[in-house]
Scaffold this motif. Sequence first.
Motif, PDB file in Angstrom:
ATOM      1  N   TYR A  36       0.480  -1.219  -0.200  1.00 25.78           N
ATOM      2  CA  TYR A  36       0.107  -0.042  -0.227  1.00 25.78           C
ATOM      3  C   TYR A  36       0.824   0.932   0.237  1.00 25.78           C
ATOM      4  O   TYR A  36       0.466   2.695  -0.729  1.00 25.78           O
ATOM      5  CB  TYR A  36      -1.152   0.258   1.792  1.00 25.78           C
ATOM      6  N   ARG A  37       2.219   1.116   0.446  1.00 27.37           N
ATOM      7  CA  ARG A  37       3.150   2.627   0.806  1.00 27.37           C
ATOM      8  C   ARG A  37       3.613   2.578  -0.613  1.00 27.37           C
ATOM      9  O   ARG A  37       3.899   3.572  -1.003  1.00 27.37           O
ATOM     10  CB  ARG A  37       4.449   2.478   1.919  1.00 27.37           C
ATOM     11  N   LEU A  38       3.927   1.297  -0.674  1.00 27.78           N
ATOM     12  CA  LEU A  38       3.868   1.542  -2.648  1.00 27.78           C
ATOM     13  C   LEU A  38       2.988   1.843  -3.308  1.00 27.78           C
ATOM     14  O   LEU A  38       3.944   2.878  -4.643  1.00 27.78           O
ATOM     15  CB  LEU A  38       5.093   0.495  -3.307  1.00 27.78           C
ATOM     16  N   ALA A  39       2.191   1.721  -3.495  1.00 29.54           N
ATOM     17  CA  ALA A  39       0.441   2.437  -4.307  1.00 29.54           C
ATOM     18  C   ALA A  39       0.659   3.168  -4.328  1.00 29.54           C
ATOM     19  O   ALA A  39       0.301   4.337  -5.095  1.00 29.54           O
ATOM     20  CB  ALA A  39      -0.532   0.934  -4.210  1.00 29.54           C
ATOM     21  N   ARG A  40       0.669   4.048  -3.333  1.00 33.81           N
ATOM     22  CA  ARG A  40       0.191   5.525  -2.553  1.00 33.81           C
ATOM     23  C   ARG A  40       1.383   6.359  -3.599  1.00 33.81           C
ATOM     24  O   ARG A  40       1.113   7.441  -3.700  1.00 33.81           O
ATOM     25  CB  ARG A  40       0.088   5.282  -1.273  1.00 33.81           C
ATOM     26  N   ALA A  80      -4.415   4.533  -5.638  1.00 38.05           N
ATOM     27  CA  ALA A  80      -3.561   3.127  -5.170  1.00 38.05           C
ATOM     28  C   ALA A  80      -4.742   2.338  -4.349  1.00 38.05           C
ATOM     29  O   ALA A  80      -4.269   0.735  -4.324  1.00 38.05           O
ATOM     30  CB  ALA A  80      -2.944   4.146  -3.830  1.00 38.05           C
ATOM     31  N   ASP A  81      -5.886   2.568  -4.045  1.00 40.83           N
ATOM     32  CA  ASP A  81      -6.676   1.409  -3.238  1.00 40.83           C
ATOM     33  C   ASP A  81      -6.637   0.567  -4.320  1.00 40.83           C
ATOM     34  O   ASP A  81      -6.701  -0.927  -4.740  1.00 40.83           O
ATOM     35  CB  ASP A  81      -8.119   1.859  -2.713  1.00 40.83           C
ATOM     36  N   ASP A  82      -7.129   1.177  -5.906  1.00 36.96           N
ATOM     37  CA  ASP A  82      -6.799   0.097  -7.092  1.00 36.96           C
ATOM     38  C   ASP A  82      -6.271  -1.163  -7.556  1.00 36.96           C
ATOM     39  O   ASP A  82      -6.304  -1.982  -7.486  1.00 36.96           O
ATOM     40  CB  ASP A  82      -8.201   0.552  -8.764  1.00 36.96           C
ATOM     41  N   LEU A  83      -4.734  -0.075  -7.026  1.00 33.48           N
ATOM     42  CA  LEU A  83      -3.703  -1.080  -7.688  1.00 33.48           C
ATOM     43  C   LEU A  83      -3.458  -1.409  -6.392  1.00 33.48           C
ATOM     44  O   LEU A  83      -3.120  -2.928  -6.263  1.00 33.48           O
ATOM     45  CB  LEU A  83      -2.731   0.561  -7.492  1.00 33.48           C
TER      46      LEU A  83
END
Length: 163
Positions: free
Chosen positions: A20-24, A33-36
């Motif tokens: 999640y940190r990386l997606a954000r 980011a949530d979708d990713l």
Amino acid sequence: MKDEQITADAAIDRYADMVYRLARSQMKNTTDADDLFQEVFVRLVSHIQDLESWEHVKAWLIRVTINCAKKHYEQYWNRNVDYMEEPERMADEGDGYELPEEHPVRAAVQKLPPKYRLVIHLYYFEERSVAEIAQLTDQKETTIKSQMHRAREMLKGLVGDEL
């Protein structure tokens, strides 16, 4: 924990925060980011049997997150849409980032182009070496070093005398 079997549930428990940190760090807003994040773990479920160790799972998740982010930005809509509001800042939810949300360095990192944000994130926040980043991104170590140098120079320009 050494004998723990590699399952999707265990991988989510272990690496959800990292993904999640990386997606954000790669997306312009929390919705993307949530979708990713969701897409990465859906892919994990279908590939979990191919992963041999926890380090392999971690590297695989980082690589898939990077690839999904690239795919996201290659789509026509995402190449041509311009968000009216400023990109959302990372929330300080015990996610490993030690800088307060309003800290000028945090804001400056979010303003970097995605390829520079990625190397800064992997190096400083995920504590990956230049060699590991090169392997994860399918680039040469010299390219990663150049991107790190350019990113640091951009950060100096963005932060300036605010520190």
